[in-house]
Enzyme design. Structure first.
Site, PDB file in Angstrom:
ATOM      1  CG  ASP A 128      -2.428  -0.072   0.653  1.00  0.00           C
ATOM      2  OD1 ASP A 128      -1.561  -0.919   0.413  1.00  0.00           O
ATOM      3  OD2 ASP A 128      -2.381   0.722   1.616  1.00  0.00           O
ATOM      4  CG  ASP A 130       0.328  -2.613   6.256  1.00  0.00           C
ATOM      5  OD1 ASP A 130       0.398  -2.728   7.469  1.00  0.00           O
ATOM      6  OD2 ASP A 130       0.644  -3.504   5.448  1.00  0.00           O
ATOM      7  CG  ASP A 136       2.348   0.596   8.857  1.00  0.00           C
ATOM      8  OD1 ASP A 136       2.207  -0.347   8.058  1.00  0.00           O
ATOM      9  OD2 ASP A 136       3.355   1.319   8.888  1.00  0.00           O
ATOM     10  CB  THR A 164      -1.519  -6.178   0.001  1.00  0.00           C
ATOM     11  OG1 THR A 164      -0.484  -5.948   0.947  1.00  0.00           O
ATOM     12  CG2 THR A 164      -1.688  -7.673  -0.182  1.00  0.00           C
ATOM     13  CG  ASP A 331       8.745  -2.256   5.746  1.00  0.00           C
ATOM     14  OD1 ASP A 331       8.121  -1.381   5.117  1.00  0.00           O
ATOM     15  OD2 ASP A 331       8.199  -3.283   6.180  1.00  0.00           O
ATOM     16  CE  LYS A 339      -0.113  -1.990  -3.518  1.00  0.00           C
ATOM     17  NZ  LYS A 339      -0.804  -1.482  -2.324  1.00  0.00           N
TER      18      LYS A 339
HETATM   19  P1  IMP Z   1       0.501  -2.697   1.662  1.00  0.00           P
HETATM   20  O1  IMP Z   1       0.418  -1.357   2.343  1.00  0.00           O
HETATM   21  O2  IMP Z   1      -0.716  -3.534   1.877  1.00  0.00           O
HETATM   22  O3  IMP Z   1       0.863  -2.571   0.205  1.00  0.00           O
HETATM   23  O4  IMP Z   1       1.694  -3.529   2.407  1.00  0.00           O
HETATM   24  C1  IMP Z   1       2.993  -3.001   2.487  1.00  0.00           C
HETATM   25  C2  IMP Z   1       3.752  -3.671   3.597  1.00  0.00           C
HETATM   26  O5  IMP Z   1       3.733  -5.098   3.440  1.00  0.00           O
HETATM   27  C3  IMP Z   1       5.217  -3.303   3.590  1.00  0.00           C
HETATM   28  O6  IMP Z   1       5.480  -2.085   4.223  1.00  0.00           O
HETATM   29  C4  IMP Z   1       5.843  -4.492   4.336  1.00  0.00           C
HETATM   30  O7  IMP Z   1       5.905  -4.221   5.718  1.00  0.00           O
HETATM   31  C5  IMP Z   1       4.884  -5.649   4.095  1.00  0.00           C
HETATM   32  N1  IMP Z   1       5.450  -6.732   3.250  1.00  0.00           N
HETATM   33  C6  IMP Z   1       5.489  -8.021   3.598  1.00  0.00           C
HETATM   34  N2  IMP Z   1       5.999  -8.758   2.601  1.00  0.00           N
HETATM   35  C7  IMP Z   1       6.309  -7.919   1.599  1.00  0.00           C
HETATM   36  C8  IMP Z   1       6.844  -8.122   0.285  1.00  0.00           C
HETATM   37  O8  IMP Z   1       7.140  -9.240  -0.151  1.00  0.00           O
HETATM   38  N3  IMP Z   1       7.001  -7.005  -0.472  1.00  0.00           N
HETATM   39  C9  IMP Z   1       6.659  -5.776  -0.021  1.00  0.00           C
HETATM   40  N4  IMP Z   1       6.128  -5.548   1.188  1.00  0.00           N
HETATM   41  C10 IMP Z   1       5.949  -6.618   2.007  1.00  0.00           C
END
Ligand code: IMP
Length: 408
Positions: A128, A130, A136, A164, A331, A339
């Site tokens: 993943d 963030d 984050d 992601t 958000d 995933k």
């Molecule tokens: P991950 O933790 O890498 O899966 O990223 C999640 C974060 O990506 C979310 O909390 C959003 O802030 C950001 N994000 C940016 N674009 C998108 C999208 O198109 N779908 C979902 N999350 C997005």
């Protein structure tokens, strides 16, 4: 036991005895759980249908338990974690959620790193973004200890991918991911520890399962790969009108939630609509309260359930579009796909690109590392269907897990 010892030693000996007794009792428990898992694996193997896992003693005790793709050496993992976390030295505080999470993580790493001749060997490690690779909303900087560890994984001939939710299509999207992953991209450009082919084994799957990018050592950057080269058959069968309908209905519901929960003020939140995802995000430094984020995501999941059950009655099951909704910490997002599909698409694509014709990289040869595994409103949770998993709570924990994995 302490009879005849001087008082000072007596205390130490009694404490040691309690520690040993507790350790033995915990070991007995982990021995029993190992056996329950072995039994579940054996019975599941007779029922390969993923939707219908076997009814086992473990599932009677823990109904939410998923499938296990490897055995888990819990006793060995417990002894390692007990040394670090002093679990059996504590007499007043019982093993916590985080103790158990760490023991399961270590057991999973031991199982994958210690695969024997007959076992599937680890081939794909997905992450993943963030909270897992960087804090984050931040980036993977070149001085992060994770950069060297990711390079090490590639040098071991493993495929490494970031899976992601962040979704940005096309070659412009590649630039966005490169910005977030700059420390690693620079390392891939500059390092002479990797063969060119090993550098090309780094990929990014964006928007859960919607956009694929692969590092090109020839260009020194990520290249966008068209869906026709890697979509899973189920994704190819999705009907564009259904996707649009789901997006429209979800959009209406997000607008409704924003009104209902008094977050309409455009100085506080906004709704973003992309090609395959929708999100309610805070603006101007506003922070959406945790409870409101949870209310939103639960409400969206109920709504999606309604939308999809209607969808199911109009489309046959295998063509049913899959969608996920999750709380990103600040958000809330709805994404087409999830995933589980993102990891599975990588397993199929990478298998084919290295000459395989029938099959894909096995789930037991894949590991997904992430922070979102709570069962409701968390997007890494779905990856459990396609790979072994490790649940971390910070980039520092990811670093520790990779050190364990690469040192074994
Ligand atoms: P991950 O933790 O890498 O899966 O990223 C999640 C974060 O990506 C979310 O909390 C959003 O802030 C950001 N994000 C940016 N674009 C998108 C999208 O198109 N779908 C979902 N999350 C997005």
């Amino acid at each position: 036991f302490c009879h005849g010892l001087p008082d000072e030693l007596k205390v130490v000996s009694c404490e040691q005895k309690i520690e040993k007794t507790l350790q033995t009792r915990y070991l007995e428990v982990f021995h029993d759980v190992e056996k329950l898992i072995d039994n579940t694996i054996a019975l599941d193997e007779r029922l390969p249908d993923l939707d219908q896992p076997a009814r086992t003693r473990l599932r009677q005790l823990v109904p939410s338990v998923g499938r296990f793709f490897t055995k888990l050496p819990l006793k060995e993992a417990f002894l390692i974690e007990d040394r670090k976390r002093l679990i059996s030295r504590r007499t007043l505080v019982s093993p916590s959620f985080n103790d158990i999470r760490s023991i399961l993580n270590t057991a999973q790493v031991l199982a994958l790193a210690g695969a024997q001749e007959n076992d599937a060997k680890l081939r794909l490690v997905t992450f993943d973004g963030d909270v897992t690779l960087y804090e984050d909303g931040k980036c993977l900087e070149k001085d992060s200890p994770l950069v060297a560890l990711l390079v090490k994984l590639l040098s071991l001939d493993l495929y490494v991918a970031v899976v992601t939710a962040a979704g940005y299509p096309g070659q412009l999207g590649a630039d966005m991911y490169q910005e977030r992953l700059l420390g690693l991209i620079q390392a891939l450009r500059d390092t002479n520890q990797l063969l060119l082919t090993q550098k090309n084994n780094f990929l990014v799957m964006g928007a859960e399962s919607n956009y694929l990018f692969r590092f090109s050592s020839a260009h020194g950057n990520l290249r966008f790969i068209e869906g026709c080269e890697w979509y899973l058959p189920i994704m190819q069968s999705w009907n564009q009108d259904q996707i649009l309908e789901i997006m429209d209905l979800s959009h209406d519901h997000l607008k409704h939630l924003r009104r209902k929960l008094r977050h309409e003020d455009e100085n506080k939140t906004t709704i973003i609509r992309k090609e395959r995802s929708l999100g309610i995000i805070p603006v101007n430094g506003y922070k959406i309260q945790r409870e409101i984020l949870e209310e939103m995501v639960l409400s969206i999941l109920v709504e999606l359930n309604d939308i999809l059950s209607h969808n199911k009655s109009t489309a046959n099951a295998e063509k049913k579009v899959q969608v996920c909704a999750f709380n990103g910490g600040s958000d809330v997002w709805v994404d087409i796909g999830d995933k589980a599909l993102g990891v599975e698409a990588l397993q199929l694509y990478l298998y084919k690109t290295c000459g395989g014709t029938h099959g894909k990289i096995a789930k037991s040869s894949s590991l997904h590392i992430g922070d979102q595994f709570a069962s409701v409103g968390a997007n890494d949770f779905k990856a459990r269907l396609s790979a072994c998993t490790v649940w971390i709570a910070s980039p520092r924990e990811t670093t520790e897990i990779l050190e364990e994995l690469t040192n074994l």
